[in-house]
Design an enzyme around this catalytic site. Sequence first.
Site, mmCIF file in Angstrom:
data_model
loop_
_atom_site.group_PDB
_atom_site.id
_atom_site.type_symbol
_atom_site.label_atom_id
_atom_site.label_comp_id
_atom_site.label_asym_id
_atom_site.label_seq_id
_atom_site.Cartn_x
_atom_site.Cartn_y
_atom_site.Cartn_z
ATOM 1 N N LYS A 183 22.655 22.143 -34.233
ATOM 2 C CA LYS A 183 24.246 21.023 -34.697
ATOM 3 C C LYS A 183 23.208 20.134 -34.486
ATOM 4 O O LYS A 183 22.830 19.679 -32.865
ATOM 5 C CB LYS A 183 25.075 21.399 -34.547
ATOM 6 C CG LYS A 183 26.233 22.984 -35.103
ATOM 7 C CD LYS A 183 26.247 22.391 -36.643
ATOM 8 C CE LYS A 183 25.901 23.532 -37.398
ATOM 9 N NZ LYS A 183 27.284 24.813 -36.642
HETATM 10 C C1 LIG Z 1 28.051 26.065 -37.203
HETATM 11 C C2 LIG Z 1 28.514 26.643 -38.320
HETATM 12 C C3 LIG Z 1 29.871 26.528 -38.087
HETATM 13 C C4 LIG Z 1 30.721 27.169 -36.688
HETATM 14 O O1 LIG Z 1 29.902 27.658 -35.500
HETATM 15 P P1 LIG Z 1 29.631 27.770 -34.256
HETATM 16 O O2 LIG Z 1 28.761 29.295 -33.735
HETATM 17 O O3 LIG Z 1 30.802 28.787 -33.876
HETATM 18 O O4 LIG Z 1 29.962 26.893 -33.599
HETATM 19 C C5 LIG Z 1 30.840 27.117 -38.935
HETATM 20 N N1 LIG Z 1 30.971 26.954 -40.133
HETATM 21 C C6 LIG Z 1 29.742 26.005 -41.092
HETATM 22 C C7 LIG Z 1 28.857 26.379 -42.235
HETATM 23 C C8 LIG Z 1 28.616 25.975 -40.017
HETATM 24 O O5 LIG Z 1 27.351 25.813 -40.409
#
Ligand SMILES: *Cc1c(COP(=O)(O)O)cnc(C)c1O
Length: 378
Positions: A183
């Site tokens: 992210k």
């Molecule tokens: C990254 C992401 C999440 C959360 O992912 P975690 O690995 O739990 O932090 C949730 N929804 C979307 C669309 C994502 O891209």
Amino acid sequence: MTARIALSSPDITEAEIAAVGEVLRTTSLSLGPRLPEFERAFAAWHGAAHAVAVSSGTAGLHLAVRACGVGRGDEVITTPLSFVASANAILYEGAVPVFVDVEDDSLNLDAARIESAITPRTRAILPVHLFGRPAAMPEILDVARRRGLAVIEDACEALGAEIGGRRAGTLGKAGVFGFYPNKPITTGEGGMIVTDDDGLAHLCRSLRNHGREDDSFEHARLGYNYRLPELSCALGLAQVRRLDSILARRADVARRYHERLADLPRVARPALEIDGGRVGWFAYVVRLHGGAAPGVRDAVIGDLRGRGIGCQRYFAPLHLQRHVQAVARHARGSFPIAEAAAERTIALPFFGALTDAQIDEVVSALRESLGRHDAGVV
Ligand SMILES: *Cc1c(COP(=O)(O)O)cnc(C)c1O
């Protein structure tokens, strides 16, 4: 195999390293001072009343769904084209994700299809701002208001995106961000719930810490351990302090991809600019044009990986996943736009430190691979 040019890479400087090191010199490794500092900085950047840090984006979505009162047998309208966590958060509560197809252009939940999917069991709408492109929030909020539904924004891919001058994640009852290392900012693992609702923030703080209201062993409710440790909060705080420049670098890389891909007619680029909003660049995902056979996409991914270039298909449709099928059966073809898109997307290497030379290399490898498969190799 690690790619020579990674698909994603965290943006870490000496400031982050020092901030994490400092925490290790204290005795406060969880529920210490960095937690409220990180939350306050994140809330302030978003112009939101509250931010509640949690152990992952998925944990944040789960708590937001639960705190909005979604329970067993309830229905939540959402998109079939997303990372699996957006549907899982609904399934954790014994509720049913009700998918509606996406718009072909934005690949986000098609607001025009929501109304006809509403039943007496519908409690909420959970749009995802896919790849950082904001969903049609004015239309979604309008349906939700008329039909008395909560809106939970999965903004995990949309840090820095804007809709009508407001940050993505601040328009619904709750918005959720994720800080996995791919992210724009990371805490290793982590997430954040953003809300203007005092009660919802209070409830989420309790739910993330075993259902506590204070530090006693009297528990007000069934809770979880979704706490974010101080090391992660310190890392996140240092990242938020650099957030504007991190986002600016990513937007710059997107712009350079956009320019260099202009003369690849088979490749549909994501919109660089959108009406009434701003993209928050999480990933740079291209789509192969409709004329290309579905197998070409996978062959191209294979070619790029063979050259050490990280890339991924983003995403497989959620309604066809086995554990989702176990709750709600959907035939292939149920959501044709999402399914067609899922067969043609390729996420290219994307992070702020990507150099011009690396972008050129990715684009020429893509050009070469498409040329080869066009000539009938696949
Ligand atoms: C990254 C992401 C999440 C959360 O992912 P975690 O690995 O739990 O932090 C949730 N929804 C979307 C669309 C994502 O891209």
